[in-house]
Design a protein around this motif. Structure first.
Motif, PDB file in Angstrom:
ATOM      1  N   ARG A 160      85.854  27.434  33.955  1.00  0.00           N
ATOM      2  CA  ARG A 160      86.239  28.832  33.744  1.00  0.00           C
ATOM      3  C   ARG A 160      85.637  29.733  34.819  1.00  0.00           C
ATOM      4  NH1 ARG A 160      86.296  31.127  27.773  1.00  0.00           N
ATOM      5  NH2 ARG A 160      87.857  29.473  27.781  1.00  0.00           N
TER       6      ARG A 160
ATOM      7  N   LEU B 294      87.735  29.468  37.834  1.00  0.00           N
ATOM      8  CA  LEU B 294      88.974  30.244  37.732  1.00  0.00           C
ATOM      9  C   LEU B 294      88.721  31.727  38.008  1.00  0.00           C
ATOM     10  CD1 LEU B 294      90.707  28.632  34.606  1.00  0.00           C
ATOM     11  CD2 LEU B 294      91.386  28.432  37.006  1.00  0.00           C
ATOM     12  N   TRP B 295      87.584  32.243  37.500  1.00  0.00           N
ATOM     13  CA  TRP B 295      87.270  33.651  37.762  1.00  0.00           C
ATOM     14  C   TRP B 295      87.036  33.893  39.253  1.00  0.00           C
ATOM     15  CZ3 TRP B 295      88.546  37.379  34.811  1.00  0.00           C
ATOM     16  CH2 TRP B 295      88.512  37.260  33.424  1.00  0.00           C
ATOM     17  N   TRP B 296      86.326  32.982  39.896  1.00  0.00           N
ATOM     18  CA  TRP B 296      86.116  33.130  41.333  1.00  0.00           C
ATOM     19  C   TRP B 296      87.439  33.031  42.094  1.00  0.00           C
ATOM     20  CZ3 TRP B 296      82.194  35.228  43.592  1.00  0.00           C
ATOM     21  CH2 TRP B 296      80.921  35.153  43.033  1.00  0.00           C
ATOM     22  N   ALA B 297      88.310  32.140  41.658  1.00  0.00           N
ATOM     23  CA  ALA B 297      89.619  32.012  42.314  1.00  0.00           C
ATOM     24  C   ALA B 297      90.439  33.286  42.136  1.00  0.00           C
ATOM     25  CB  ALA B 297      90.364  30.797  41.751  1.00  0.00           C
ATOM     26  N   TYR B 298      90.371  33.883  40.950  1.00  0.00           N
ATOM     27  CA  TYR B 298      91.108  35.129  40.705  1.00  0.00           C
ATOM     28  C   TYR B 298      90.560  36.255  41.574  1.00  0.00           C
ATOM     29  CZ  TYR B 298      93.086  39.133  38.234  1.00  0.00           C
ATOM     30  OH  TYR B 298      93.752  40.302  37.925  1.00  0.00           O
TER      31      TYR B 298
ATOM     32  N   LEU C 138      91.760  35.797  45.008  1.00  0.00           N
ATOM     33  CA  LEU C 138      93.173  36.147  45.125  1.00  0.00           C
ATOM     34  C   LEU C 138      93.349  37.660  45.245  1.00  0.00           C
ATOM     35  CD1 LEU C 138      96.195  35.398  45.000  1.00  0.00           C
ATOM     36  CD2 LEU C 138      96.029  35.535  42.500  1.00  0.00           C
ATOM     37  N   VAL C 139      92.650  38.415  44.385  1.00  0.00           N
ATOM     38  CA  VAL C 139      92.737  39.874  44.445  1.00  0.00           C
ATOM     39  C   VAL C 139      92.256  40.389  45.792  1.00  0.00           C
ATOM     40  CG1 VAL C 139      91.833  42.017  43.447  1.00  0.00           C
ATOM     41  CG2 VAL C 139      92.541  40.144  41.941  1.00  0.00           C
TER      42      VAL C 139
ATOM     43  N   GLY D 292      93.925  44.711  39.715  1.00  0.00           N
ATOM     44  CA  GLY D 292      93.376  43.417  39.309  1.00  0.00           C
ATOM     45  C   GLY D 292      92.610  43.501  38.003  1.00  0.00           C
TER      46      GLY D 292
ATOM     47  N   ILE E  56      93.798  41.983  33.871  1.00  0.00           N
ATOM     48  CA  ILE E  56      93.026  41.237  32.872  1.00  0.00           C
ATOM     49  C   ILE E  56      93.192  41.882  31.497  1.00  0.00           C
ATOM     50  CG2 ILE E  56      90.716  40.499  32.210  1.00  0.00           C
ATOM     51  CD1 ILE E  56      89.976  40.502  35.177  1.00  0.00           C
TER      52      ILE E  56
ATOM     53  N   SER F 194     101.465  36.599  31.952  1.00  0.00           N
ATOM     54  CA  SER F 194     100.632  36.494  30.753  1.00  0.00           C
ATOM     55  C   SER F 194     101.284  35.613  29.701  1.00  0.00           C
ATOM     56  CB  SER F 194     100.377  37.894  30.172  1.00  0.00           C
ATOM     57  OG  SER F 194      99.684  38.706  31.108  1.00  0.00           O
TER      58      SER F 194
END
Length: 384
Positions: free
Chosen positions: A15, A18-22, A25-26, A64, A68, A148
């Motif tokens: 998880r 995934l947060w670092w990847a998001y 991306l932003v 971004g 969320i 979503s």
């Protein structure tokens, strides 16, 4: 309304990844838009090259964060089972709040940075900004709703798969427990019948048999506390039963147990060999007038634990007799534990039969090798 305690446990590494990847991306989208805007800015003769980065990064950062919140808002609407009209109304209100927060957030960020740089912040009129940003936000909002919903469906499918795997695992455990529970009554009743037939002939002998039965049952109960144990432990469990049978049939039954050291260290389902050995004795020795040799061999070959039970008595027809229960139990336990990697084969040897068991050779971490790897039991070993 009950209050829920927030989960304070740290997220798993997946998880966090995934947060670092998001976040990456932003940031990547913001930098890409900033570089594109920088070209137009320089073409117009702009004096501050950092301004395009401020404009685009502030907008992308706010979007971004709002994405969320939008994901959680959409999940809440869907989890409540809202009808279509409530879903549309909820997202219509969400879009309005999305545009409002987006414009307010970017104005605050930009005004703060310009103030730190000592420059005046010249912005467009608010109606113009809301119209311009609202048009872009409407497209972004709709795109985020579809994303979503896709993520929600993917999470729901993953949760269903995990639940299905959990139910399958529990079903397999229950099935194995049922098969294990069938074993004790099966050989216990036959053993009690044998002791009953000896009791009126020799009381002391019957008493010794009862002691051996008590030892057998105690070891069987201990074995059932674990689903698997080593072949060495299984042979220790089998020997009291063989002592009982040799006391019953005397010199008519001769038994040989041969297992290599590697085979004795392999794991197998507890009480697996009781049923095959019991079938060979109670159905072949009991129906054969002459001496019968029962020979068990175990070795490891090609990553498989190979166990054979040879019987010099009658030809193999146990599948159609009372021993079918024990044989079916053996097959089903191996199938439930190892699937296609295990096999059970019963074949004729002319004057006898051979039962072959094959299962994956899985070594125990701490192996009990107290059983003699070349142990041989004969009728002479049995106390009279």
């Amino acid at each position: 309304m009950t209050a829920t305690t927030p989960n304070t446990t740290p997220p798993p590494p997946q998880r966090r990844l995934l947060w670092w990847a998001y976040a990456a991306l932003v940031l990547g989208v913001g930098l890409l838009l900033s570089v594109a805007e920088l070209q137009h800015y320089q073409a117009r003769g702009g004096p501050h090259p950092w301004e395009p980065f401020l404009w685009e990064l502030s907008s992308v950062l706010i979007v971004g964060l709002l994405a969320i919140a939008l994901f959680r808002w959409h999940a809440r609407l869907r989890d409540q089972g809202a009808p279509l009209w409530r879903l549309l109304l909820g997202h219509l209100l969400g879009l309005g709040l999305f545009v409002l927060l987006h414009v307010a957030g970017l104005l605050l960020l930009r005004a703060s940075v310009y103030a730190l740089m000592g420059l005046p912040y010249q912005r467009d009129e608010l109606p113009t900004m809301f119209a311009y940003e609202g048009a872009k936000d409407s497209i972004s909002y709709l795109l985020f709703v579809f994303i979503s919903e896709g993520l929600r469906l993917a999470n729901a499918e993953q949760a269903r798969r995990h639940e299905l795997e959990r139910l399958r695992s529990e079903l397999a455990e229950a099935r194995l427990q049922r098969l294990s529970d069938q074993i004790q009554p099966h050989f216990l009743f036959n053993t009690l019948n044998l002791i009953s037939s000896v009791m009126y002939e020799d009381v002391q002998r019957a008493d010794r048999l009862l002691c051996e039965l008590a030892t057998l049952l105690r070891q069987a109960l201990n074995a059932q506390h674990s689903e698997r144990h080593t072949l060495a432990q299984e042979l220790q469990l089998v020997q009291p039963y063989l002592t009982l049978m040799q006391a019953r049939f005397g010199e008519r039954l001769q038994v040989s147990l041969n297992a290599s050291t590697a085979a004795q260290g392999c794991l197998l389902p507890s009480l697996l060999l009781i049923a095959p050995i019991e079938n060979a004795i109670t159905h072949d020795v009991a129906q054969h007038l002459g001496p019968v040799q029962l020979r068990l061999c175990a070795e490891v070959a090609a990553g498989q634990l190979q166990i054979t039970v040879d019987n010099s008595g009658t030809a193999p027809s146990r599948d159609t007799r009372a021993g079918a229960i024990g044989m079916a139990n053996t097959r089903e336990r191996l199938q439930a534990s190892y699937g296609a990697r295990a096999s059970v084969k019963l074949e004729s040897l002319g004057s006898g039969s051979r039962l072959s068991l094959s299962l994956p050779a899985q070594m125990a971490e701490a192996t009990n090798l107290s059983a003699n790897p070349k142990a041989t039991l004969t009728a002479a070993d049995t106390p009279r």
